[in-house]
Every structure is written in structure tokens, then in C-alpha cells.
Design a protein around this motif. Structure first.
Motif, PDB file in Angstrom:
ATOM      1  N   UNK A 178      49.412  85.371 -12.033  1.00  0.00           N
ATOM      2  CA  UNK A 178      50.856  85.388 -12.300  1.00  0.00           C
ATOM      3  C   UNK A 178      51.431  83.991 -12.066  1.00  0.00           C
ATOM      4  N   UNK A 179      52.100  83.466 -13.078  1.00  0.00           N
ATOM      5  CA  UNK A 179      52.721  82.144 -12.973  1.00  0.00           C
ATOM      6  C   UNK A 179      54.171  82.205 -13.437  1.00  0.00           C
ATOM      7  N   UNK A 180      55.036  81.598 -12.640  1.00  0.00           N
ATOM      8  CA  UNK A 180      56.443  81.474 -12.986  1.00  0.00           C
ATOM      9  C   UNK A 180      56.750  79.985 -13.090  1.00  0.00           C
ATOM     10  N   UNK A 181      57.169  79.554 -14.253  1.00  0.00           N
ATOM     11  CA  UNK A 181      57.388  78.134 -14.502  1.00  0.00           C
ATOM     12  C   UNK A 181      58.561  77.605 -13.690  1.00  0.00           C
ATOM     13  N   UNK A 182      58.563  76.302 -13.486  1.00  0.00           N
ATOM     14  CA  UNK A 182      59.679  75.642 -12.815  1.00  0.00           C
ATOM     15  C   UNK A 182      60.874  75.569 -13.766  1.00  0.00           C
ATOM     16  N   UNK A 183      62.079  75.617 -13.244  1.00  0.00           N
ATOM     17  CA  UNK A 183      63.252  75.427 -14.102  1.00  0.00           C
ATOM     18  C   UNK A 183      63.250  74.020 -14.700  1.00  0.00           C
ATOM     19  N   UNK A 184      63.930  73.821 -15.817  1.00  0.00           N
ATOM     20  CA  UNK A 184      64.012  72.487 -16.408  1.00  0.00           C
ATOM     21  C   UNK A 184      64.556  71.458 -15.421  1.00  0.00           C
ATOM     22  N   UNK A 185      63.997  70.254 -15.474  1.00  0.00           N
ATOM     23  CA  UNK A 185      64.455  69.180 -14.606  1.00  0.00           C
ATOM     24  C   UNK A 185      63.614  68.965 -13.373  1.00  0.00           C
ATOM     25  N   UNK A 186      62.674  69.886 -13.105  1.00  0.00           N
ATOM     26  CA  UNK A 186      61.797  69.744 -11.946  1.00  0.00           C
ATOM     27  C   UNK A 186      60.401  69.326 -12.406  1.00  0.00           C
ATOM     28  N   UNK A 187      59.665  68.669 -11.495  1.00  0.00           N
ATOM     29  CA  UNK A 187      58.404  68.032 -11.878  1.00  0.00           C
ATOM     30  C   UNK A 187      57.207  68.941 -12.021  1.00  0.00           C
ATOM     31  N   UNK A 188      57.006  69.833 -11.045  1.00  0.00           N
ATOM     32  CA  UNK A 188      55.823  70.693 -11.073  1.00  0.00           C
ATOM     33  C   UNK A 188      55.903  71.666 -12.246  1.00  0.00           C
ATOM     34  N   UNK A 241      62.799  81.324 -17.481  1.00  0.00           N
ATOM     35  CA  UNK A 241      61.681  80.402 -17.669  1.00  0.00           C
ATOM     36  C   UNK A 241      60.465  81.247 -18.051  1.00  0.00           C
ATOM     37  N   UNK A 242      59.436  80.646 -18.646  1.00  0.00           N
ATOM     38  CA  UNK A 242      58.250  81.427 -18.995  1.00  0.00           C
ATOM     39  C   UNK A 242      57.558  82.034 -17.778  1.00  0.00           C
ATOM     40  N   UNK A 243      57.262  83.317 -17.874  1.00  0.00           N
ATOM     41  CA  UNK A 243      56.477  84.028 -16.866  1.00  0.00           C
ATOM     42  C   UNK A 243      55.237  84.576 -17.571  1.00  0.00           C
ATOM     43  N   UNK A 244      54.069  84.243 -17.060  1.00  0.00           N
ATOM     44  CA  UNK A 244      52.831  84.670 -17.703  1.00  0.00           C
ATOM     45  C   UNK A 244      51.874  85.247 -16.667  1.00  0.00           C
ATOM     46  N   UNK A 245      50.996  86.139 -17.136  1.00  0.00           N
ATOM     47  CA  UNK A 245      49.903  86.612 -16.294  1.00  0.00           C
ATOM     48  C   UNK A 245      48.621  86.532 -17.103  1.00  0.00           C
ATOM     49  N   UNK A 246      47.514  86.333 -16.398  1.00  0.00           N
ATOM     50  CA  UNK A 246      46.226  86.221 -17.070  1.00  0.00           C
ATOM     51  C   UNK A 246      45.708  87.583 -17.494  1.00  0.00           C
TER      52      UNK A 246
END
Length: 243
Positions: A69-79, A48-53
């Protein structure tokens, strides 16, 4: 003969210039290199996309800070994000920087906000961990891209002052937020004289899930359901996280 000598000399000179230019580029762009490496390795591991500012690292003191630092939720989840860590503090041991492994005294995950989400019996954090473990398995196969990269020995990774948001489809849009217990792990890569990025990411993921599992024991699903007049779910959150 003289022409061959001149061409060889030019080739050697060009190689030296390229090496020097590469080293200079890394030294003067270390922050960009750190940012790109974290985003690339993290995205490959989690799928999943991992990004840092931003990333700031001092080559002189070994101190650094990664923000946003942000780690996206896997597909199928709401947040949108499963993991958000506003500040990551690094303390590199400048006396243990070598070609084989870089020594890191401490990594502090400060004020992380973790979203624990259950949807159709699946847990977002468990999905992320499965992706990371698959990456670790590939790192053991010679020739795989995951089997190469800078190795690290980390004395301590600490998660502190964090919160967890719990969401589930059986709660019909309701969510609850509780604090995470401060949690730490030590000596990552020490026994193997260094750990690859995939192994480091797995250790951090396990650390986060350990903290989340401990926090989840304080969630009273029955009280939450009765208070909001919804059916009481029969779910063992702790068991789901230990799968």
C-alpha cells in the motif's frame, strides 16, 4: 396478452440472470474488487494516487492481506510516497457480514514507513489529513458520492513495527529515521452502527499522525543541526502535527 406475458417473463428471467452474474463476478473476483475499492476510495479521500500491489481475501475465513500500500506525497513535497505499508492484515468477522455494515475484528498495519516532511512551513501529513477531513464533511451531505458506500464496524486498528523518516527544507537535504511507537484505536463505527469509507480513512490517518507525533518528540533538532553545522531551526514539530 400472451405476447406481453412472454416479454415480461423474458425480462424477469434476464434480470435474474444479470443479478446472478453480478454476484458470481464479485465472488470470483473479490480480490480485484478489494484492490479497486481501496485505490479508488483512498485516492478520492487523499487527493493523491493511492495504490496497492495485491489483495487477497478469503470469503470462507474472512482473513485477508493487502500488500504494497502506497500513498503518494501531496504536490510540492520531495519524497514520492508519504506512506508505505508493506502489509495490511485483515480479520473480517464472517458472522457480522450484513447489508448495512460489515464487522471487522482487526486491521493490522504492519511495518509502515511514514515520511514526515516539512516544506515552507507546510507538513505533508497534515495536508493529507485536510483532504480526508474535507471528504468526511462531504460524506455528511446527501447525494454526494462520499455519502454512499459499504459501511464497516472495526473493532481494532493496530499500527506496529513502523519507522518514520523525517525530512525538512531547513535541514538542507539531511534526514533522520526513528521507530514509531505501536499505536491502536478501537470501535470505529460502533456508535453509529457503521462508518463510511471516508470515516475509516480518517481514523487510519489520525492513527498514523498520532504515532508520528509521539515519535517526533524524540527528534532533537538542535543536536541534529549542530552535528551537521547548520543553523538551529526554531520549529515545534508536535504543534505543527496537531493543527
Amino acid at each position: 396478452m400472451r405476447r406481453t406475458f412472454i416479454l415480461s417473463s423474458l425480462a424477469i428471467t434476464a434480470a435474474i440472470v444479470l443479478v446472478f452474474a453480478s454476484v458470481t463476478f464479485v465472488l470470483f473476483n473479490i480480490d480485484a474488487v478489494v484492490k479497486e475499492t481501496i485505490e479508488s476510495d483512498g485516492s478520492s479521500a487523499y487527493k493523491v494516487p493511492v495504490t496497492i500491489a495485491d489483495a487477497k481475501v478469503s470469503l470462507k475465513t474472512g482473513e485477508g492481506q493487502i500488500t504494497g500500500l502506497r500513498i503518494a506525497n501531496p504536490p510540492g513535497f520531495g519524497a514520492l510516497s508519504a506512506i508505505h505499508i508493506p502489509f495490511v492484515v485483515l480479520e473480517v468477522d464472517t458472522e457480522r457480514v450484513a447489508a448495512k455494515a460489515i464487522g471487522v475484528r482487526r486491521v493490522v498495519l504492519e511495518q509502515p514507513k511514514i515520511v514526515l516532511e516539512i516544506r515552507e512551513g507546510m507538513v505533508n501529513l497534515v495536508r493529507l489529513r485536510e483532504s480526508v477531513r474535507a471528504r468526511v464533511n462531504r460524506s455528511k451531505i446527501s447525494g454526494e458520492d462520499a455519502s454512499s458506500g459499504q459501511m464497516f464496524i472495526i473493532d481494532q486498528i493496530l499500527l506496529q513495527n513502523g519507522t518514520m523518516v523525517f525530512r525538512a527544507d531547513f535541514l538542507y537535504g539531511l534526514e533522520t529515521e526513528i521507530s514509531l511507537p505501536d499505536t491502536r484505536i478501537t470501535d470505529i463505527g460502533a456508535e453509529t452502527n457503521g462508518a463510511l469509507p471516508a470515516v475509516i480513512i480518517e481514523a487510519i490517518t489520525d492513527l498514523i499522525i498520532t504515532a508520528v507525533e509521539r515519535a517526533s518528540r524524540r527528534i532533537d533538532l538542535k543536536a541534529l543541526a549542530e552535528k551537521n553545522e547548520i543553523p538551529v531551526p526554531s520549529v515545534n514539530i508536535s504543534a505543527l502535527l496537531k493543527k
